[in-house]
Design a protein around this motif. Structure first.
Motif, PDB file in Angstrom:
ATOM      1  N   GLU A  34       0.835  -1.197   0.000  1.00 50.27           N
ATOM      2  CA  GLU A  34       0.000   0.000   0.000  1.00 50.27           C
ATOM      3  C   GLU A  34       0.877   1.257   0.000  1.00 50.27           C
ATOM      4  OE1 GLU A  34      -3.803   2.108   2.175  1.00 50.27           O
ATOM      5  OE2 GLU A  34      -2.860   0.402   3.183  1.00 50.27           O
ATOM      6  N   GLU A  35       1.926   1.235   0.800  1.00 51.14           N
ATOM      7  CA  GLU A  35       2.844   2.383   0.845  1.00 51.14           C
ATOM      8  C   GLU A  35       3.496   2.628  -0.518  1.00 51.14           C
ATOM      9  OE1 GLU A  35       5.708   1.694   3.897  1.00 51.14           O
ATOM     10  OE2 GLU A  35       4.226   1.661   5.509  1.00 51.14           O
ATOM     11  N   ALA A  36       3.710   1.544  -1.267  1.00 51.91           N
ATOM     12  CA  ALA A  36       4.371   1.656  -2.571  1.00 51.91           C
ATOM     13  C   ALA A  36       3.415   2.057  -3.691  1.00 51.91           C
ATOM     14  CB  ALA A  36       5.041   0.332  -2.917  1.00 51.91           C
ATOM     15  N   GLY A  37       2.109   2.090  -3.409  1.00 50.54           N
ATOM     16  CA  GLY A  37       1.160   2.551  -4.415  1.00 50.54           C
ATOM     17  C   GLY A  37       0.051   1.603  -4.792  1.00 50.54           C
ATOM     18  N   ALA A  38      -0.091   0.474  -4.098  1.00 51.65           N
ATOM     19  CA  ALA A  38      -1.182  -0.452  -4.400  1.00 51.65           C
ATOM     20  C   ALA A  38      -2.526   0.205  -4.118  1.00 51.65           C
ATOM     21  CB  ALA A  38      -1.040  -1.732  -3.581  1.00 51.65           C
ATOM     22  N   THR A  39      -3.486  -0.012  -5.007  1.00 53.00           N
ATOM     23  CA  THR A  39      -4.831   0.523  -4.813  1.00 53.00           C
ATOM     24  C   THR A  39      -5.819  -0.550  -4.366  1.00 53.00           C
ATOM     25  OG1 THR A  39      -5.097   0.284  -7.214  1.00 53.00           O
ATOM     26  CG2 THR A  39      -4.629   2.480  -6.382  1.00 53.00           C
ATOM     27  N   ILE A  40      -5.519  -1.802  -4.664  1.00 54.12           N
ATOM     28  CA  ILE A  40      -6.313  -2.964  -4.247  1.00 54.12           C
ATOM     29  C   ILE A  40      -5.314  -4.096  -4.022  1.00 54.12           C
ATOM     30  CG2 ILE A  40      -8.081  -4.659  -4.922  1.00 54.12           C
ATOM     31  CD1 ILE A  40      -9.257  -2.525  -6.797  1.00 54.12           C
ATOM     32  N   LEU A  41      -5.562  -4.939  -3.031  1.00 56.94           N
ATOM     33  CA  LEU A  41      -4.692  -6.090  -2.771  1.00 56.94           C
ATOM     34  C   LEU A  41      -5.425  -7.382  -3.094  1.00 56.94           C
ATOM     35  CD1 LEU A  41      -2.027  -7.269  -1.544  1.00 56.94           C
ATOM     36  CD2 LEU A  41      -3.270  -7.392   0.639  1.00 56.94           C
ATOM     37  N   GLU A  42      -4.788  -8.241  -3.885  1.00 57.66           N
ATOM     38  CA  GLU A  42      -5.286  -9.595  -4.109  1.00 57.66           C
ATOM     39  C   GLU A  42      -4.551 -10.522  -3.159  1.00 57.66           C
ATOM     40  OE1 GLU A  42      -5.376 -11.698  -7.868  1.00 57.66           O
ATOM     41  OE2 GLU A  42      -6.142  -9.898  -8.850  1.00 57.66           O
ATOM     42  N   LEU A  43      -5.290 -11.137  -2.262  1.00 55.00           N
ATOM     43  CA  LEU A  43      -4.692 -12.057  -1.300  1.00 55.00           C
ATOM     44  C   LEU A  43      -5.030 -13.487  -1.712  1.00 55.00           C
ATOM     45  CD1 LEU A  43      -3.111 -12.263   1.388  1.00 55.00           C
ATOM     46  CD2 LEU A  43      -5.326 -12.297   2.570  1.00 55.00           C
ATOM     47  N   GLY A  44      -4.016 -14.200  -2.196  1.00 52.80           N
ATOM     48  CA  GLY A  44      -4.226 -15.548  -2.699  1.00 52.80           C
ATOM     49  C   GLY A  44      -4.241 -16.587  -1.594  1.00 52.80           C
ATOM     50  N   ILE A  45      -5.176 -17.508  -1.684  1.00 45.70           N
ATOM     51  CA  ILE A  45      -5.260 -18.625  -0.747  1.00 45.70           C
ATOM     52  C   ILE A  45      -4.400 -19.768  -1.278  1.00 45.70           C
ATOM     53  CG2 ILE A  45      -6.775 -20.234   0.455  1.00 45.70           C
ATOM     54  CD1 ILE A  45      -7.275 -17.235   1.074  1.00 45.70           C
ATOM     55  N   PRO A  46      -3.408 -20.224  -0.524  1.00 46.15           N
ATOM     56  CA  PRO A  46      -2.561 -21.308  -1.029  1.00 46.15           C
ATOM     57  C   PRO A  46      -3.370 -22.579  -1.266  1.00 46.15           C
ATOM     58  CG  PRO A  46      -2.154 -20.924   1.310  1.00 46.15           C
ATOM     59  CD  PRO A  46      -3.030 -19.807   0.836  1.00 46.15           C
ATOM     60  N   TYR A  47      -3.064 -23.234  -2.379  1.00 46.28           N
ATOM     61  CA  TYR A  47      -3.817 -24.427  -2.777  1.00 46.28           C
ATOM     62  C   TYR A  47      -2.852 -25.409  -3.416  1.00 46.28           C
ATOM     63  CZ  TYR A  47      -7.453 -27.153  -5.223  1.00 46.28           C
ATOM     64  OH  TYR A  47      -8.255 -28.158  -5.700  1.00 46.28           O
ATOM     65  N   SER A  48      -3.093 -26.682  -3.176  1.00 45.39           N
ATOM     66  CA  SER A  48      -2.166 -27.720  -3.640  1.00 45.39           C
ATOM     67  C   SER A  48      -2.233 -27.969  -5.138  1.00 45.39           C
ATOM     68  CB  SER A  48      -2.451 -29.033  -2.900  1.00 45.39           C
ATOM     69  OG  SER A  48      -3.800 -29.432  -3.110  1.00 45.39           O
ATOM     70  N   ASP A  49      -3.302 -27.534  -5.800  1.00 41.49           N
ATOM     71  CA  ASP A  49      -3.452 -27.795  -7.227  1.00 41.49           C
ATOM     72  C   ASP A  49      -3.945 -26.548  -7.956  1.00 41.49           C
ATOM     73  OD1 ASP A  49      -3.460 -29.232  -9.584  1.00 41.49           O
ATOM     74  OD2 ASP A  49      -5.465 -30.064  -9.268  1.00 41.49           O
ATOM     75  N   PRO A  50      -3.127 -25.478  -7.959  1.00 42.12           N
ATOM     76  CA  PRO A  50      -3.549 -24.202  -8.551  1.00 42.12           C
ATOM     77  C   PRO A  50      -3.458 -24.210 -10.074  1.00 42.12           C
ATOM     78  CG  PRO A  50      -1.334 -23.991  -7.692  1.00 42.12           C
ATOM     79  CD  PRO A  50      -1.779 -25.405  -7.396  1.00 42.12           C
TER      80      PRO A  50
END
Length: 262
Positions: A34-50
């Motif tokens: 956010e400090e670097a300029g992100a306007t939205i964050l995508e938070l990925g859920i770790p998954y064994s078969d992405p």
């Protein structure tokens, strides 16, 4: 979400994997972005078969799963981020199988209670997403749609129903750094942007300042995943260690600044 997508500011949407390399580091990485300029964050859920992800994000998922991260734990990181000062919207990126096992209703209820702003499910086809999309709407969560360069009729249908922002996939295939983007992407983005009532953001392969500049001419923002996750992965040990974490966070911010500077 509306505030983040209704301004004339170009969207910068970084993707990170929850728990990579640790839960505590994930919170601080989010703040640094956010400090670097992100306007939205995508938070990925770790998954064994992405299935939609290339080797870089697959490796991040493995690291996070090895550290004990789960869908439930990832959701609970968001209020901790808020408590630490995060103000930008947070979108949960998860595959459908973990969501189905968790329970769609349970997920949407908890996500709304925990201050999460939206949901993106890359392997849930548009034609099968109506129930989940309605659940999200009922709980004031943005159900983010992915649109790929397939049939024009299908693209227009997806664009018409989308909420928050429309995630435009730059090319068919999995995520990953690409030196060159398919030149056909420009016509695709023009078609989608003309049909969409909400901002468009392009992802899959965006990994350089030059690509960001070009894509900003054809979309309202960019999504950067694999390139950022690779930078995080290279600093795994430094991010795990409290004494060296600040230095690693500085390097992450420096990478982001170089990527999105005009």
């Amino acid at each position: 979400m509306e505030a983040a997508t209704s301004t004339n500011q170009s969207l910068f949407i970084p993707f990170i994997t929850a728990g990579d390399p640790s839960a505590e580091a994930t919170i601080e990485i989010a703040l640094a972005l956010e400090e670097a300029g992100a306007t939205i964050l995508e938070l990925g859920i770790p998954y064994s078969d992405p299935l939609a992800d290339g080797p870089t994000i697959q490796a991040a998922s493995k690291r996070a799963l090895k550290g004990g991260m789960s869908l439930e734990k990832a959701l609970k990181l968001v209020p901790q981020m808020r408590k630490s000062g995060l103000t930008i919207p947070v979108i949960i990126f998860t595959y459908f199988n973990p969501l189905l096992q968790y329970g769609e209703e349970r997920f949407v209820n908890e996500a709304a209670e925990l201050g999460i702003d939206g949901l993106l499910v890359p392997d849930l086809p548009y034609e099968e997403s109506e129930h989940l999309a309605q659940l999200c709407e009922d709980h004031h969560l943005s159900f983010i749609s992915l649109v790929a360069p397939t049939s024009k009729q299908r693209m227009l249908k997806i664009a018409e129903r989308s909420k928050g922002f429309l995630y435009c996939v730059s090319s068919l295939g999995v995520t990953g750094v690409r030196n060159e983007l398919d030149p056909r992407v420009y016509d695709f983005l023009k078609t989608v942007r003309e049909a969409s009532k909400i901002p468009t953001a392009v992802g899959f392969g965006i990994s350089s300042n030059e690509q960001v500049k070009v894509m900003r001419e054809h979309a309202d923002g960019v999504v950067v995943g694999s390139a950022l996750v690779a930078v995080i992965g290279e600093r795994e040990e430094a991010l795990k260690n409290k004494e060296t974490r600040n230095s690693a966070l500085y390097e992450i911010k420096k990478f982001v600044t170089s990527l999105i500077s005009s």
